[in-house]
Scaffold this motif. Structure first.
Motif, mmCIF file in Angstrom:
data_model
loop_
_atom_site.group_PDB
_atom_site.id
_atom_site.type_symbol
_atom_site.label_atom_id
_atom_site.label_comp_id
_atom_site.label_asym_id
_atom_site.label_seq_id
_atom_site.Cartn_x
_atom_site.Cartn_y
_atom_site.Cartn_z
ATOM 1 N N ILE A 166 0.830 -1.200 0.000
ATOM 2 C CA ILE A 166 0.000 0.000 0.000
ATOM 3 C C ILE A 166 0.869 1.256 0.000
ATOM 4 C CG2 ILE A 166 -1.740 1.299 1.315
ATOM 5 C CD1 ILE A 166 -2.751 -1.438 2.359
ATOM 6 N N ALA A 167 2.013 1.189 0.685
ATOM 7 C CA ALA A 167 2.905 2.351 0.734
ATOM 8 C C ALA A 167 3.538 2.642 -0.615
ATOM 9 C CB ALA A 167 3.993 2.121 1.784
ATOM 10 N N PHE A 168 3.869 1.591 -1.377
ATOM 11 C CA PHE A 168 4.676 1.791 -2.579
ATOM 12 C C PHE A 168 3.866 1.943 -3.861
ATOM 13 C CE2 PHE A 168 8.178 0.073 -5.527
ATOM 14 C CZ PHE A 168 8.737 1.327 -5.663
ATOM 15 N N ILE A 169 2.737 1.253 -3.980
ATOM 16 C CA ILE A 169 2.049 1.237 -5.282
ATOM 17 C C ILE A 169 1.626 2.636 -5.737
ATOM 18 C CG2 ILE A 169 -0.258 0.661 -4.356
ATOM 19 C CD1 ILE A 169 1.353 -0.523 -7.687
ATOM 20 N N PRO A 170 1.195 3.557 -4.871
ATOM 21 C CA PRO A 170 0.861 4.895 -5.400
ATOM 22 C C PRO A 170 2.072 5.631 -5.973
ATOM 23 C CG PRO A 170 -0.182 4.545 -3.269
ATOM 24 C CD PRO A 170 0.816 3.452 -3.444
ATOM 25 N N LEU A 171 3.260 5.359 -5.458
ATOM 26 C CA LEU A 171 4.455 6.026 -5.986
ATOM 27 C C LEU A 171 4.762 5.580 -7.411
ATOM 28 C CD1 LEU A 171 6.876 5.908 -2.905
ATOM 29 C CD2 LEU A 171 5.199 7.661 -3.506
ATOM 30 N N LYS A 200 1.741 -5.138 -11.631
ATOM 31 C CA LYS A 200 0.597 -5.646 -12.390
ATOM 32 C C LYS A 200 -0.441 -6.251 -11.455
ATOM 33 C CE LYS A 200 -0.562 -8.692 -16.282
ATOM 34 N NZ LYS A 200 -1.591 -9.514 -15.588
ATOM 35 N N ALA A 201 0.013 -7.035 -10.470
ATOM 36 C CA ALA A 201 -0.910 -7.664 -9.524
ATOM 37 C C ALA A 201 -1.633 -6.621 -8.685
ATOM 38 C CB ALA A 201 -0.150 -8.635 -8.626
ATOM 39 N N CYS A 202 -0.901 -5.605 -8.232
ATOM 40 C CA CYS A 202 -1.529 -4.549 -7.433
ATOM 41 C C CYS A 202 -2.556 -3.777 -8.249
ATOM 42 C CB CYS A 202 -0.467 -3.596 -6.898
ATOM 43 S SG CYS A 202 0.572 -4.268 -5.596
ATOM 44 N N MET A 203 -2.218 -3.471 -9.500
ATOM 45 C CA MET A 203 -3.107 -2.680 -10.333
ATOM 46 C C MET A 203 -4.378 -3.437 -10.705
ATOM 47 S SD MET A 203 -1.981 0.334 -10.526
ATOM 48 C CE MET A 203 -3.261 0.841 -11.673
ATOM 49 N N SER A 207 -9.284 -1.831 -5.324
ATOM 50 C CA SER A 207 -8.939 -0.683 -4.489
ATOM 51 C C SER A 207 -7.879 0.189 -5.128
ATOM 52 C CB SER A 207 -8.432 -1.165 -3.119
ATOM 53 O OG SER A 207 -7.253 -1.934 -3.261
ATOM 54 N N VAL A 208 -7.053 -0.397 -5.980
ATOM 55 C CA VAL A 208 -5.963 0.345 -6.604
ATOM 56 C C VAL A 208 -6.387 0.933 -7.941
ATOM 57 C CG1 VAL A 208 -3.614 0.192 -7.509
ATOM 58 C CG2 VAL A 208 -4.233 -1.052 -5.423
ATOM 59 N N LYS A 209 -6.903 0.087 -8.814
ATOM 60 C CA LYS A 209 -7.209 0.567 -10.166
ATOM 61 C C LYS A 209 -8.332 1.592 -10.177
ATOM 62 C CE LYS A 209 -10.163 -3.431 -11.328
ATOM 63 N NZ LYS A 209 -10.239 -4.635 -12.189
#
Length: 233
Positions: A166-171, A200-203, A207-209
């Motif tokens: 959660i900390a890194f994916i927005p960056l 790719k998995a996070c996106m 909640s992310v995309k």
């Protein structure tokens, strides 16, 4: 916004802030209902200044009227304030040592990736070249950390999305901006394949995309004008 909580939660944010995106992703992952107050990037209201008089920064998180600032602190607060019966719903690792290591790497991501990214946007010439080198070197270290912590699974914490994810994916949503303004290519495919698969998995998570702004919008509607304040091409 999701439902499922009687608590009064409010997030004050700007649309482009990756730090605000952390907070929103955490709330969505926990299924916590919240209210949004969208601030103008250039002309913030008095609320953020009143709620965070020290840093005067976004996001500001209010839980039953009590304010918190600093996104990494807010993430840890959310995890503790809304504990789950199932371990896979917890963001932080279970042991004190692993939690300390997670905090170290989250701070590393902010110091090395976000700060290098700002310098890529705000400078040119050798200063920008140095920032680009620092970013690539730091990403290689994060690639190694991901390999170690994930144990070959999807996320930093293994099978479930957690604190570092959660900390890194927005960056990473700013990578397109850094590449475009820095006129270089972040070597994800060649040197950071685990990070590329992780992104790719996070996106693919709702909640992310659904929450992260499009990389093209960050560049066009924010970063280009921001750069003009500091760099005369």
């Amino acid at each position: 916004m999701q439902k499922g909580s009687a608590e009064r939660v409010k997030v004050v944010k700007t649309w482009e802030s990756p730090f605000a995106m952390r907070v929103l992703i955490a709330l969505e992952e926990k299924g916590i209902s919240y209210e949004l107050q969208e601030e103008n990037t250039r002309y913030k209201s008095q609320l953020p200044l009143q709620m965070d008089p020290i840093h005067k920064q976004i996001p500001v998180f209010l839980h039953n009227g009590k304010p918190l600032a600093e996104s990494l602190i807010i993430l840890q607060y959310i995890d503790e304030a809304w504990p789950s019966a199932s371990p896979e719903k917890r963001f932080m690792p279970s042991t004190p040592y692993d939690r300390a290591i997670a905090r170290f790497w989250a701070a590393f991501m902010d110091k090395k990736i976000y700060e290098a990214g700002r310098r890529i946007i705000m400078t040119k010439g050798e200063a920008q070249e140095e920032a680009k080198r620092e970013m690539v070197e730091s990403l290689l270290l994060i690639e190694g950390a991901l390999k170690e912590f994930s144990g070959g699974k999807t996320y930093f914490g293994g099978e479930t999305m957690g604190f570092l994810d959660i900390a890194f994916i927005p960056l990473t949503g700013w990578f397109y901006t850094y590449e475009t303004l820095g006129k270089f290519k972040i070597p994800l495919e060649d040197k950071c394949p685990c990070l590329k698969a992780w992104m790719k998995a996070c996106m693919e998570r709702d909640s992310v995309k659904r929450l992260l702004p499009r990389p093209e919008k960050i560049l066009k509607d924010y970063a280009i004008e921001f750069r003009k304040k500091y760099v005369h091409e």
